[in-house]
Motif scaffolding. Structure first.
Motif, PDB file in Angstrom:
ATOM      1  N   GLY A  87      44.141  47.457  28.222  1.00  0.00           N
ATOM      2  CA  GLY A  87      43.086  48.440  28.485  1.00  0.00           C
ATOM      3  C   GLY A  87      42.013  47.882  29.400  1.00  0.00           C
ATOM      4  O   GLY A  87      41.620  48.525  30.383  1.00  0.00           O
ATOM      5  N   TRP A  88      41.559  46.677  29.113  1.00  0.00           N
ATOM      6  CA  TRP A  88      40.538  46.066  29.971  1.00  0.00           C
ATOM      7  C   TRP A  88      41.098  45.712  31.345  1.00  0.00           C
ATOM      8  O   TRP A  88      40.397  45.801  32.352  1.00  0.00           O
ATOM      9  CB  TRP A  88      39.914  44.855  29.287  1.00  0.00           C
ATOM     10  CG  TRP A  88      38.984  45.278  28.200  1.00  0.00           C
ATOM     11  CD1 TRP A  88      39.167  45.139  26.862  1.00  0.00           C
ATOM     12  CD2 TRP A  88      37.738  45.963  28.363  1.00  0.00           C
ATOM     13  NE1 TRP A  88      38.112  45.702  26.177  1.00  0.00           N
ATOM     14  CE2 TRP A  88      37.215  46.207  27.073  1.00  0.00           C
ATOM     15  CE3 TRP A  88      37.011  46.407  29.468  1.00  0.00           C
ATOM     16  CZ2 TRP A  88      36.014  46.867  26.857  1.00  0.00           C
ATOM     17  CZ3 TRP A  88      35.802  47.059  29.249  1.00  0.00           C
ATOM     18  CH2 TRP A  88      35.314  47.283  27.972  1.00  0.00           C
ATOM     19  N   GLY A  89      42.360  45.327  31.389  1.00  0.00           N
ATOM     20  CA  GLY A  89      42.996  45.076  32.680  1.00  0.00           C
ATOM     21  C   GLY A  89      43.043  46.332  33.538  1.00  0.00           C
ATOM     22  O   GLY A  89      42.835  46.285  34.758  1.00  0.00           O
ATOM     23  N   LEU A  90      43.302  47.471  32.908  1.00  0.00           N
ATOM     24  CA  LEU A  90      43.304  48.744  33.639  1.00  0.00           C
ATOM     25  C   LEU A  90      41.893  49.098  34.121  1.00  0.00           C
ATOM     26  O   LEU A  90      41.726  49.622  35.229  1.00  0.00           O
ATOM     27  CB  LEU A  90      43.882  49.857  32.771  1.00  0.00           C
ATOM     28  CG  LEU A  90      45.383  49.764  32.497  1.00  0.00           C
ATOM     29  CD1 LEU A  90      45.802  50.783  31.448  1.00  0.00           C
ATOM     30  CD2 LEU A  90      46.182  49.935  33.769  1.00  0.00           C
ATOM     31  N   PHE A  91      40.893  48.834  33.290  1.00  0.00           N
ATOM     32  CA  PHE A  91      39.506  49.068  33.733  1.00  0.00           C
ATOM     33  C   PHE A  91      39.191  48.225  34.976  1.00  0.00           C
ATOM     34  O   PHE A  91      38.588  48.711  35.930  1.00  0.00           O
ATOM     35  CB  PHE A  91      38.499  48.723  32.630  1.00  0.00           C
ATOM     36  CG  PHE A  91      38.163  49.870  31.723  1.00  0.00           C
ATOM     37  CD1 PHE A  91      37.742  51.093  32.227  1.00  0.00           C
ATOM     38  CD2 PHE A  91      38.250  49.720  30.353  1.00  0.00           C
ATOM     39  CE1 PHE A  91      37.429  52.142  31.388  1.00  0.00           C
ATOM     40  CE2 PHE A  91      37.932  50.765  29.494  1.00  0.00           C
ATOM     41  CZ  PHE A  91      37.526  51.983  30.015  1.00  0.00           C
ATOM     42  N   LEU A  92      39.570  46.958  34.951  1.00  0.00           N
ATOM     43  CA  LEU A  92      39.311  46.092  36.105  1.00  0.00           C
ATOM     44  C   LEU A  92      40.096  46.543  37.334  1.00  0.00           C
ATOM     45  O   LEU A  92      39.597  46.478  38.463  1.00  0.00           O
ATOM     46  CB  LEU A  92      39.642  44.638  35.759  1.00  0.00           C
ATOM     47  CG  LEU A  92      38.698  43.998  34.737  1.00  0.00           C
ATOM     48  CD1 LEU A  92      39.208  42.627  34.326  1.00  0.00           C
ATOM     49  CD2 LEU A  92      37.286  43.913  35.284  1.00  0.00           C
ATOM     50  N   THR A  93      41.298  47.035  37.117  1.00  0.00           N
ATOM     51  CA  THR A  93      42.084  47.560  38.225  1.00  0.00           C
ATOM     52  C   THR A  93      41.444  48.821  38.791  1.00  0.00           C
ATOM     53  O   THR A  93      41.529  49.085  39.999  1.00  0.00           O
ATOM     54  CB  THR A  93      43.533  47.825  37.769  1.00  0.00           C
ATOM     55  OG1 THR A  93      44.061  46.625  37.186  1.00  0.00           O
ATOM     56  CG2 THR A  93      44.419  48.247  38.929  1.00  0.00           C
ATOM     57  N   ALA A  94      40.762  49.584  37.950  1.00  0.00           N
ATOM     58  CA  ALA A  94      40.037  50.767  38.429  1.00  0.00           C
ATOM     59  C   ALA A  94      38.920  50.366  39.395  1.00  0.00           C
ATOM     60  O   ALA A  94      38.616  51.103  40.339  1.00  0.00           O
ATOM     61  CB  ALA A  94      39.462  51.554  37.254  1.00  0.00           C
ATOM     62  N   VAL A  95      38.327  49.207  39.183  1.00  0.00           N
ATOM     63  CA  VAL A  95      37.307  48.706  40.118  1.00  0.00           C
ATOM     64  C   VAL A  95      37.930  48.456  41.487  1.00  0.00           C
ATOM     65  O   VAL A  95      37.338  48.787  42.526  1.00  0.00           O
ATOM     66  CB  VAL A  95      36.636  47.418  39.567  1.00  0.00           C
ATOM     67  CG1 VAL A  95      35.684  46.824  40.587  1.00  0.00           C
ATOM     68  CG2 VAL A  95      35.912  47.718  38.260  1.00  0.00           C
ATOM     69  N   VAL A  96      39.145  47.926  41.511  1.00  0.00           N
ATOM     70  CA  VAL A  96      39.858  47.709  42.776  1.00  0.00           C
ATOM     71  C   VAL A  96      40.128  49.055  43.451  1.00  0.00           C
ATOM     72  O   VAL A  96      39.914  49.215  44.654  1.00  0.00           O
ATOM     73  CB  VAL A  96      41.170  46.931  42.539  1.00  0.00           C
ATOM     74  CG1 VAL A  96      41.991  46.844  43.816  1.00  0.00           C
ATOM     75  CG2 VAL A  96      40.882  45.548  41.981  1.00  0.00           C
ATOM     76  N   ALA A  97      40.591  50.028  42.674  1.00  0.00           N
ATOM     77  CA  ALA A  97      40.873  51.356  43.233  1.00  0.00           C
ATOM     78  C   ALA A  97      39.595  52.013  43.763  1.00  0.00           C
ATOM     79  O   ALA A  97      39.618  52.677  44.807  1.00  0.00           O
ATOM     80  CB  ALA A  97      41.525  52.244  42.174  1.00  0.00           C
ATOM     81  N   LEU A  98      38.488  51.810  43.064  1.00  0.00           N
ATOM     82  CA  LEU A  98      37.207  52.352  43.537  1.00  0.00           C
ATOM     83  C   LEU A  98      36.790  51.681  44.844  1.00  0.00           C
ATOM     84  O   LEU A  98      36.321  52.349  45.773  1.00  0.00           O
ATOM     85  CB  LEU A  98      36.129  52.175  42.470  1.00  0.00           C
ATOM     86  CG  LEU A  98      34.739  52.714  42.813  1.00  0.00           C
ATOM     87  CD1 LEU A  98      34.798  54.220  43.054  1.00  0.00           C
ATOM     88  CD2 LEU A  98      33.768  52.393  41.691  1.00  0.00           C
ATOM     89  N   ALA A  99      36.976  50.382  44.931  1.00  0.00           N
ATOM     90  CA  ALA A  99      36.669  49.679  46.184  1.00  0.00           C
ATOM     91  C   ALA A  99      37.552  50.192  47.313  1.00  0.00           C
ATOM     92  O   ALA A  99      37.081  50.389  48.442  1.00  0.00           O
ATOM     93  CB  ALA A  99      36.853  48.171  45.998  1.00  0.00           C
TER      94      ALA A  99
END
Length: 129
Positions: free
Chosen positions: A72-84
């Motif tokens: 779950g936290w890995g997906l949250f961090l990956t969402a930061v990449v997608a937002l960037a």
């Protein structure tokens, strides 16, 4: 269960996008939303493909371990990449000439929905779904 299914779809998508960028960087650049005139710049697209492949692989390892919270936290961090990625593509789109291929193909939706999907999957996993 829904969180795990979404996580699997995300992992497969990241790995597929990574392999695609490594094998066909010009096509991947267009799908990504960036039109490159300099063939040397395709190395950047390949690097982004490697990034997506590694992120997908790491998420797959976490999922294989059935570590729900870490995934779950890995997906949250990956969402930061997608937002960037969204911010970068949006800035490049503003710089594109109206009527050009880069301006006509609006891939911001892809990056925005990816960000939302990653957050939704992360929330579902962390909530136990």
């Amino acid at each position: 269960m829904l969180g795990w299914v979404l996580a699997a779809v995300i992992i497969i998508s990241l790995v597929t996008a990574g392999f695609g960028a490594l094998s066909a960087p010009r096509r991947s650049a267009a799908l990504y939303g960036i039109v490159l005139d300099d063939p040397r710049a395709l190395a950047l697209i390949r690097a982004m493909g490697a990034r997506d492949l590694v992120i997908g692989g790491l998420l797959a390892v976490i999922a294989y371990q059935r570590a729900r919270t870490a995934l779950g936290w890995g997906l949250f961090l990956t969402a930061v990449v997608a937002l960037a990625d969204y911010v970068i593509v949006a800035a490049d789109r503003r710089a594109a000439t109206p009527g050009s291929r880069a301006h006509a193909m609006d891939t911001r939706v892809l990056h925005a929905t990816s960000t939302v999907g990653l957050v939704v999957a992360a929330c579902l996993l962390l909530a136990g779904y």
